[in-house]
Design an enzyme around this catalytic site. Structure first.
Site, short mmCIF file in Angstrom:
data_model
loop_
_atom_site.label_atom_id
_atom_site.label_comp_id
_atom_site.label_asym_id
_atom_site.label_seq_id
_atom_site.Cartn_x
_atom_site.Cartn_y
_atom_site.Cartn_z
CB SER A 157 -0.97 -0.05 1.19
OG SER A 157 -2.00 0.89 1.05
CG ASP A 209 -6.15 -2.88 -4.37
OD1 ASP A 209 -6.95 -1.97 -4.08
OD2 ASP A 209 -5.03 -2.99 -3.85
CG HIS A 246 -5.70 -2.20 -0.37
ND1 HIS A 246 -4.69 -2.05 -1.29
CD2 HIS A 246 -5.25 -1.58 0.77
CE1 HIS A 246 -3.69 -1.37 -0.75
NE2 HIS A 246 -4.01 -1.08 0.50
#
Length: 371
Positions: free
Chosen positions: A125, A296, A327
């Site tokens: 991330s 995602d 995600h």
């Protein structure tokens, strides 16, 4: 008072890309393994504490402290490194970029830990964004880069998602957003004030419920994995006791600081690239394993495909995480099957790209000379 389970590197007054500075800045960090081993930098993610990265480290993992010296630095704004929640300096908190974070991490690695070369930089991330930043800011510093579920430039759709989250927090204080990548706009009679308990509760709960629609995929919800895998008793239980609990453990100003860093993410916003993303990606010399998640919602695989296509031949490898966890497939360890898959890919990548013996000699020489 309990002593923190991490160390702190003092940076002094830290000049920022924005022209502002963090007065008496510091980085929080945690290390695993022997400092003489090949080093891996593994930065934190949005809202994550240092301990939230530990799920990928262990003697049974590719990131084995018996093999590597693993350095986990915390983002400015995470609550452990300099953040609004621990900052005695002027308000509002200075505008911090990924460039500023990685420059501070480079100082930690080279000046404090005396490491002249890295085996790899990896991250999930916002950690992935920092991995890309390292690869373009210090292209000769590492052998390998592994960004997963992240991007080199924050996409417009991603900025829109974050704009909704930011606005949910600001609305609790009756403040409007000043636009993507910016803070809030105070009215003519408004001043910056500390968050009341009521503002904090309202803002963070709204933030959590907005985030709940993005962190996991449509299929995750359709198949009710929040019940069958995570053990919650229905959707409302999940929203309250997973998402709201997570948000309420955070400081809203810290979240806003990291969110601003994320919205402005762009590795081309530094010399010598001058806004040219393709030029920045083509500058990467370290071999890259780029791992987006199939489902995602804000780092879709097609964005990663473009990033890898911009790299020079032989540099980038794309492997899509075959998961319905959205995600959350990339972390922070809730999906055990995805943890296993990512660890296996990482192990294979590290094993297939052996460290050059000449590099090993340079690294050891640097450590012996205390560079």
């Amino acid at each position: 008072m309990t002593q923190p389970d991490y160390e702190v590197f003092q940076l002094g007054d830290w000049e920022l890309q924005s022209g502002e500075k963090i007065v008496n800045a510091h980085l929080a960090y945690k290390t695993f393994g022997d400092p003489k081993s090949p080093a891996i930098v593994y930065p934190t993610w949005f809202s994550g504490l240092l301990s939230d990265n530990y799920w990928l480290v262990g003697e049974d993992k590719a990131l084995n402290p018996q093999t590597y010296f693993i350095v986990i630095p915390a983002l400015f704004g995470n609550g452990q490194s300099t953040s609004p929640s621990n900052y005695p300096g002027p308000r509002p908190f200075p505008t911090v970029s990924f460039y500023d974070n990685v420059r501070a991490q480079h100082a930690l690695v080279t000046q404090h830990l005396r490491i002249g070369h890295l085996r790899a930089v990896i991250g999930w991330s916002m950690g992935a964004a920092q991995s890309y930043q390292w690869a373009t800011q210090y292209p000769d510093m590492m052998d390998l880069v592994v960004p997963f579920c992240g991007s080199a430039r924050t996409a417009l759709h991603n900025q829109v998602f974050l704009e909704g989250e930011k606005s949910a927090l600001l609305a609790a204080k009756h403040v409007q957003s000043a636009g993507s990548g910016k803070g809030g706009v105070l009215g003519s009679n408004q001043t910056l004030t500390a968050w009341s308990d009521n503002e904090r509760q309202i803002g963070l709960k709204a933030f959590a419920r907005g985030y709940a629609g993005w962190g996991f995929s449509q299929t995750f919800y359709r198949q009710k994995l929040y019940e069958t895998v995570l053990g919650f008793q229905g959707l409302e239980d999940f929203l309250q006791n997973f998402w709201e609990d997570w948000a309420l453990s955070k400081d809203p100003d810290n979240l806003l600081t990291m969110l601003q860093t994320w919205q402005n993410g762009d590795v081309s916003q530094q010399a010598p690239y001058d806004g040219d993303l393709e030029k920045a990606l083509a500058s990467i010399r370290a071999k890259c394993l780029v791992m987006p998640a199939k489902t995602d919602l804000y780092f879709p695989p097609e964005d990663s495909e473009y990033e890898v296509a911009c790299m020079k031949p032989g540099i980038g490898t794309l492997r899509v995480i075959p998961s319905i966890w959205g995600h959350w497939a990339g972390g922070p360890g809730d999906s055990k099957a995805d943890v296993k898959w990512i660890d296996e890919q990482l192990r294979d990548f590290l094993g297939a790209n052996k460290q050059d013996a000449s590099v090993e000699k340079i690294v050891q020489a640097g450590k012996d000379l205390k560079i």
